[in-house]
Design a protein around this motif. Structure first.
Motif, PDB file in Angstrom:
ATOM      1  N   MET A  89      44.280 -51.989   9.602  1.00  0.00           N
ATOM      2  CA  MET A  89      44.967 -51.260  10.668  1.00  0.00           C
ATOM      3  C   MET A  89      45.423 -52.197  11.783  1.00  0.00           C
ATOM      4  SD  MET A  89      45.246 -48.238   9.573  1.00  0.00           S
ATOM      5  CE  MET A  89      45.391 -49.088   7.971  1.00  0.00           C
ATOM      6  N   ARG A  90      44.650 -53.241  12.040  1.00  0.00           N
ATOM      7  CA  ARG A  90      45.085 -54.222  13.044  1.00  0.00           C
ATOM      8  C   ARG A  90      46.326 -54.963  12.566  1.00  0.00           C
ATOM      9  NH1 ARG A  90      39.361 -54.742  13.697  1.00  0.00           N
ATOM     10  NH2 ARG A  90      39.263 -56.448  12.170  1.00  0.00           N
ATOM     11  N   LEU A 101      44.095 -46.553   3.782  1.00  0.00           N
ATOM     12  CA  LEU A 101      43.301 -45.357   4.057  1.00  0.00           C
ATOM     13  C   LEU A 101      42.659 -44.828   2.779  1.00  0.00           C
ATOM     14  CD1 LEU A 101      42.601 -43.331   6.357  1.00  0.00           C
ATOM     15  CD2 LEU A 101      44.594 -42.000   5.641  1.00  0.00           C
ATOM     16  N   GLN A 102      43.425 -44.793   1.702  1.00  0.00           N
ATOM     17  CA  GLN A 102      42.911 -44.294   0.430  1.00  0.00           C
ATOM     18  C   GLN A 102      41.817 -45.211  -0.118  1.00  0.00           C
ATOM     19  OE1 GLN A 102      43.798 -41.268  -1.116  1.00  0.00           O
ATOM     20  NE2 GLN A 102      41.905 -41.816  -2.168  1.00  0.00           N
ATOM     21  N   GLN A 124      31.027 -40.358  11.509  1.00  0.00           N
ATOM     22  CA  GLN A 124      31.084 -40.812  12.892  1.00  0.00           C
ATOM     23  C   GLN A 124      32.222 -41.807  13.085  1.00  0.00           C
ATOM     24  OE1 GLN A 124      29.279 -39.682  15.615  1.00  0.00           O
ATOM     25  NE2 GLN A 124      30.879 -40.883  16.638  1.00  0.00           N
ATOM     26  N   ALA A 125      32.431 -42.676  12.081  1.00  0.00           N
ATOM     27  CA  ALA A 125      33.529 -43.647  12.153  1.00  0.00           C
ATOM     28  C   ALA A 125      34.881 -42.942  12.181  1.00  0.00           C
ATOM     29  CB  ALA A 125      33.462 -44.602  10.960  1.00  0.00           C
ATOM     30  N   ILE A 126      35.006 -41.840  11.442  1.00  0.00           N
ATOM     31  CA  ILE A 126      36.255 -41.070  11.453  1.00  0.00           C
ATOM     32  C   ILE A 126      36.581 -40.618  12.875  1.00  0.00           C
ATOM     33  CG2 ILE A 126      37.278 -38.854  10.765  1.00  0.00           C
ATOM     34  CD1 ILE A 126      35.929 -39.210   8.044  1.00  0.00           C
ATOM     35  N   ILE A 127      35.549 -40.185  13.585  1.00  0.00           N
ATOM     36  CA  ILE A 127      35.742 -39.729  14.967  1.00  0.00           C
ATOM     37  C   ILE A 127      36.010 -40.911  15.897  1.00  0.00           C
ATOM     38  CG2 ILE A 127      34.637 -38.595  16.934  1.00  0.00           C
ATOM     39  CD1 ILE A 127      33.016 -36.961  14.847  1.00  0.00           C
ATOM     40  N   THR A 128      35.161 -41.922  15.809  1.00  0.00           N
ATOM     41  CA  THR A 128      35.247 -43.061  16.720  1.00  0.00           C
ATOM     42  C   THR A 128      36.568 -43.807  16.601  1.00  0.00           C
ATOM     43  OG1 THR A 128      32.843 -43.365  16.605  1.00  0.00           O
ATOM     44  CG2 THR A 128      34.150 -45.248  17.387  1.00  0.00           C
ATOM     45  N   HIS A 129      37.009 -44.023  15.374  1.00  0.00           N
ATOM     46  CA  HIS A 129      38.216 -44.815  15.140  1.00  0.00           C
ATOM     47  C   HIS A 129      39.445 -43.958  14.850  1.00  0.00           C
ATOM     48  CE1 HIS A 129      35.751 -48.417  15.147  1.00  0.00           C
ATOM     49  NE2 HIS A 129      34.942 -47.852  14.277  1.00  0.00           N
ATOM     50  N   GLN A 130      39.293 -42.654  14.996  1.00  0.00           N
ATOM     51  CA  GLN A 130      40.410 -41.714  14.783  1.00  0.00           C
ATOM     52  C   GLN A 130      41.075 -41.945  13.424  1.00  0.00           C
ATOM     53  OE1 GLN A 130      42.743 -42.480  18.402  1.00  0.00           O
ATOM     54  NE2 GLN A 130      41.798 -40.700  19.373  1.00  0.00           N
ATOM     55  N   ILE A 131      40.233 -41.957  12.393  1.00  0.00           N
ATOM     56  CA  ILE A 131      40.711 -42.154  11.029  1.00  0.00           C
ATOM     57  C   ILE A 131      41.201 -40.822  10.463  1.00  0.00           C
ATOM     58  CG2 ILE A 131      40.074 -42.942   8.719  1.00  0.00           C
ATOM     59  CD1 ILE A 131      37.874 -44.637  10.020  1.00  0.00           C
ATOM     60  N   ALA A 132      42.381 -40.834   9.896  1.00  0.00           N
ATOM     61  CA  ALA A 132      43.017 -39.600   9.432  1.00  0.00           C
ATOM     62  C   ALA A 132      42.457 -39.152   8.081  1.00  0.00           C
ATOM     63  CB  ALA A 132      44.532 -39.790   9.341  1.00  0.00           C
ATOM     64  N   LEU A 133      41.178 -38.783   8.077  1.00  0.00           N
ATOM     65  CA  LEU A 133      40.516 -38.300   6.868  1.00  0.00           C
ATOM     66  C   LEU A 133      39.685 -37.072   7.196  1.00  0.00           C
ATOM     67  CD1 LEU A 133      39.114 -41.606   5.287  1.00  0.00           C
ATOM     68  CD2 LEU A 133      40.963 -40.212   4.357  1.00  0.00           C
TER      69      LEU A 133
END
Length: 232
Positions: free
Chosen positions: A164-165, A182-183, A214-223
């Motif tokens: 992502m960076r 992402l996949q 928690q990582a999905i929330i923290t890093h705003q991952i679209a999953l």
């Protein structure tokens, strides 16, 4: 004035051009040059070497038997070199070639035999074939490589965040790069959870599930949130 392509990139372009001109002998020569020497010029070409180069080479082999034969020879040679030296990149070459000559099942069987006969050697490269092990439900073998399950999770997340960076710094990578990254992250987490669950490590599976969500929330991952048996 545009920058001319590197020698290695030019070999690949020349191979593709030779295929278009129906000059298979020259095409094979250029694919071989790229495969054998591209990393000497630029190690960053590793992914191209095991994707575009092998894909083109395998396609050439479908209509030009000498190309197919040479690819099969390199496949066997890569495995022999790995068994002799333990260099992981040789096993990576072997797996990649097997995929393009449609022998991935044979590669999995080979790894299982190495796991039995040379466990330390197998352990050094198990990450390269981990996805196949899980998909094939080789749970007993998978269990041997789960002591470091937290490292597997951390690596999956680090690789995703790194991708992502790169996408943020280089927008020209495009949406497909983001989608694939992402996949890959989602698959890595699901495979890890599945392996933990099927080897009697439900508590660890719950731990990974919770950390990933928690990582999905923290890093705003679209999953969507991950689930596992212990959290249903």
């Amino acid at each position: 004035m545009p920058t001319p392509p590197s020698q290695a990139v030019q070999w690949l372009k020349d191979a593709q051009a030779a295929v278009a001109r129906q000059e298979p002998t020259l095409a094979l020569e250029k694919y071989l040059q790229f495969f054998e020497h591209a990393l000497e010029e630029n190690p960053a070409l590793s992914a191209v070497r095991l994707s575009f180069c092998l894909s083109g080479w395998a396609d050439l082999g479908k209509n030009y038997p000498p190309a197919q034969l040479k690819l099969e020879q390199y496949c066997e040679q890569s495995l022999q070199q790995f068994m002799a030296t333990g260099i992981a990149s040789d096993f990576h070459d072997y797996l990649a070639i097997c995929r393009y000559i449609e022998k991935s099942d044979a590669a999995l069987d080979t790894f299982c035999r190495i796991h039995e006969s040379h466990p330390a050697l197998a352990a050094s490269v198990h990450d390269l074939i981990w996805e196949q092990l899980v998909q094939a439900k080789k749970w007993i073998i998978c269990a041997s490589y789960l002591d470091d399950y937290q490292k597997k999770y951390e690596l999956a997340l680090d690789v995703y965040l790194g991708s992502m960076r790169v996408a943020q710094k280089h927008p020209d990578t495009g949406d497909e790069f983001i989608t694939i990254s992402l996949q890959r992250f989602a698959d890595n987490i699901r495979h890890l959870i599945s392996a933990l669950e099927h080897t009697g490590r439900q508590q660890q599976a719950d731990d990974i599930c919770g950390r990933a969500n928690q990582a999905i929330i923290t890093h705003q991952i679209a999953l969507d949130s991950f689930t596992c048996a212990g959290r249903k």
